[in-house]
Write a protein that holds these residues in place. Structure first.
Motif, mmCIF file in Angstrom:
data_model
loop_
_atom_site.group_PDB
_atom_site.id
_atom_site.type_symbol
_atom_site.label_atom_id
_atom_site.label_comp_id
_atom_site.label_asym_id
_atom_site.label_seq_id
_atom_site.Cartn_x
_atom_site.Cartn_y
_atom_site.Cartn_z
ATOM 1 N N LEU A 133 0.852 -1.186 0.000
ATOM 2 C CA LEU A 133 0.000 0.000 0.000
ATOM 3 C C LEU A 133 0.886 1.234 0.000
ATOM 4 N N GLU A 134 0.838 1.988 -1.099
ATOM 5 C CA GLU A 134 1.585 3.239 -1.188
ATOM 6 C C GLU A 134 0.573 4.363 -1.375
ATOM 7 N N ASN A 135 0.383 5.149 -0.299
ATOM 8 C CA ASN A 135 -0.632 6.191 -0.285
ATOM 9 C C ASN A 135 -1.996 5.601 -0.626
ATOM 10 N N ASP A 136 -2.577 5.914 -1.783
ATOM 11 C CA ASP A 136 -3.936 5.439 -2.077
ATOM 12 C C ASP A 136 -3.971 4.315 -3.103
ATOM 13 N N LEU A 137 -2.854 3.627 -3.323
ATOM 14 C CA LEU A 137 -2.802 2.573 -4.334
ATOM 15 C C LEU A 137 -2.304 1.271 -3.718
ATOM 16 N N LEU A 138 -3.052 0.198 -3.942
ATOM 17 C CA LEU A 138 -2.681 -1.130 -3.459
ATOM 18 C C LEU A 138 -2.137 -1.955 -4.616
ATOM 19 N N THR A 139 -0.929 -2.483 -4.446
ATOM 20 C CA THR A 139 -0.319 -3.379 -5.432
ATOM 21 C C THR A 139 -0.273 -4.771 -4.834
ATOM 22 N N LEU A 140 -0.808 -5.732 -5.567
ATOM 23 C CA LEU A 140 -0.960 -7.093 -5.070
ATOM 24 C C LEU A 140 -0.111 -8.049 -5.895
ATOM 25 N N GLY A 141 0.716 -8.840 -5.197
ATOM 26 C CA GLY A 141 1.486 -9.909 -5.827
ATOM 27 C C GLY A 141 1.024 -11.239 -5.257
ATOM 28 N N HIS A 142 0.802 -12.224 -6.144
ATOM 29 C CA HIS A 142 0.128 -13.439 -5.673
ATOM 30 C C HIS A 142 0.583 -14.666 -6.455
ATOM 31 N N VAL A 143 0.959 -15.705 -5.696
ATOM 32 C CA VAL A 143 1.223 -17.031 -6.251
ATOM 33 C C VAL A 143 0.711 -18.058 -5.247
ATOM 34 N N GLY A 144 -0.169 -18.935 -5.678
ATOM 35 C CA GLY A 144 -0.652 -19.991 -4.795
ATOM 36 C C GLY A 144 -2.101 -19.822 -4.397
ATOM 37 N N ASP A 145 -2.421 -20.188 -3.151
ATOM 38 C CA ASP A 145 -3.826 -20.172 -2.725
ATOM 39 C C ASP A 145 -4.061 -19.452 -1.405
ATOM 40 N N CYS A 146 -3.136 -18.584 -0.981
ATOM 41 C CA CYS A 146 -3.537 -17.614 0.036
ATOM 42 C C CYS A 146 -4.524 -16.658 -0.641
ATOM 43 N N ARG A 147 -5.315 -15.963 0.139
ATOM 44 C CA ARG A 147 -6.333 -15.082 -0.450
ATOM 45 C C ARG A 147 -6.289 -13.699 0.181
ATOM 46 N N LEU A 148 -6.670 -12.705 -0.637
ATOM 47 C CA LEU A 148 -6.906 -11.356 -0.131
ATOM 48 C C LEU A 148 -8.360 -11.010 -0.407
ATOM 49 N N TYR A 149 -9.088 -10.706 0.673
ATOM 50 C CA TYR A 149 -10.470 -10.265 0.575
ATOM 51 C C TYR A 149 -10.533 -8.772 0.891
ATOM 52 N N ARG A 150 -11.483 -8.092 0.262
ATOM 53 C CA ARG A 150 -11.744 -6.684 0.574
ATOM 54 C C ARG A 150 -13.227 -6.520 0.865
ATOM 55 N N MET A 151 -13.539 -5.799 1.953
ATOM 56 C CA MET A 151 -14.914 -5.420 2.205
ATOM 57 C C MET A 151 -15.043 -3.924 2.002
ATOM 58 N N ARG A 152 -15.910 -3.540 1.082
ATOM 59 C CA ARG A 152 -16.137 -2.134 0.753
ATOM 60 C C ARG A 152 -17.639 -1.893 0.649
ATOM 61 N N ASP A 153 -18.111 -0.903 1.377
ATOM 62 C CA ASP A 153 -19.540 -0.538 1.343
ATOM 63 C C ASP A 153 -20.442 -1.741 1.610
ATOM 64 N N GLY A 154 -20.004 -2.600 2.530
ATOM 65 C CA GLY A 154 -20.813 -3.741 2.922
ATOM 66 C C GLY A 154 -20.717 -4.947 2.019
ATOM 67 N N HIS A 155 -19.933 -4.856 0.942
ATOM 68 C CA HIS A 155 -19.794 -5.972 0.003
ATOM 69 C C HIS A 155 -18.388 -6.567 0.111
#
Length: 286
Positions: A133-155
């Motif tokens: 997370l750099e200021n207002d931008l999220l950069t995601l790097g991913h290999v495998g089956d860990c997960r990143l979830y986001r909850m925004r506005d109830g969704h």
């Protein structure tokens, strides 16, 4: 259990302060494993531009060594060591390049070490998911089956795609989403860090919003939970209680694997009128 809260304060005029994040991390060996092969890491850097402006950089990372393999715990920790080295040498900007470079470095180091020990060869691997997370931008790097979830506005949204046989078959429309959730290849990885000399990582970038809450977790956590249970935990106003709820639910399901989760919440983004202190970071537990 850990929490890190950052507060930034300036004079009474609104100024750019980057981002303020609160977070908690929790890990558990699970009920059947003899050791915890998961590893996680959270850190941040605040750079002052002027006396009243600052730039924020955070990283959240989870690595899950391949279950039951002697090299799994070594691989997950080696991966995070490589990520740490690249992050601390990074001075901001082009976060996607830094993330890719860090993940490729982790892959090469693990693969090379695995070749020196026949007992670890083709077994010393890990999954790896990192969110920068750099200021207002999220950069995601991913290999495998860990997960990143986001909850925004109830969704709630799953921001990563599992690199598993079931997920690949779903992408090819060979099976339905219902079939994928119970497929025998649900946890059979098709990509890992350290399994091959060359690795293809998913690198994505997206803006964050004030009020967003994220969960980065290993498969030992998400595989024991429903989406509604995850949503319920992310909606908790007390982040400690939310993390504890996640682990409690996973343990009640039997927890055959290691459990690791990092929850983080975007408290403030951009500009804020603040009390008369400098931008310098105040760190505290609560």
């Amino acid at each position: 259990m850990e929490e890190n809260a950052i507060t930034a304060q300036t004079d009474k005029t609104p100024h750019l302060i980057g981002v303020i994040v609160t977070w908690r991390a929790i890990t558990h060996q699970g009920l059947t494993r003899s050791q915890n092969e998961d590893a996680h890491w959270v850190t941040h850097v605040i750079n002052g531009k002027t006396d009243t402006e600052s730039s924020s950089r955070y990283i959240f990372a989870v690595a899950d060594g391949l279950g039951g393999h002697r090299g799994g715990a070594i691989a997950s920790r080696m991966a995070l060591k490589a990520i740490k080295e690249e992050f601390h040498a990074w001075h901001g900007g082009q976060a996607d390049s830094m993330v890719n470079r860090a993940m490729q470095k982790a892959n090469q180091k693990i693969f090379c070490v695995a070749q020196t020990d026949p007992e670890l060869f083709q077994k010393m691997q890990t999954t790896l998911t990192i969110a920068v997370l750099e200021n207002d931008l999220l950069t995601l790097g991913h290999v495998g089956d860990c997960r990143l979830y986001r909850m925004r506005d109830g969704h709630i949204y799953q921001l990563t795609r599992d690199h598993t046989m079931a997920s690949d078959m779903l992408q090819l429309h060979m099976i339905s989403s219902g079939q994928a959730s119970n497929h025998p290849g649900r946890h059979q990885l098709t990509r890992s860090v350290g399994g091959d000399p060359f690795m293809n990582a998913d690198i994505t970038r997206q803006p964050v919003k004030q009020g967003d809450t994220y969960l980065l977790c290993s498969d030992g956590l998400w595989s024991e939970l429903t989406e509604e249970e995850i949503r319920s935990a992310l909606e908790e106003t007390d982040m400690s209680r939310g993390c504890e709820k996640l682990v409690r639910l996973a343990l009640s399901g039997g927890a055959p694997d290691n459990i690791t989760g990092i929850m983080f919440h975007i408290e403030v983004l951009g500009q804020q009128a603040a009390n008369p202190f400098s931008w310098r970071t105040l760190l505290g537990k609560r």
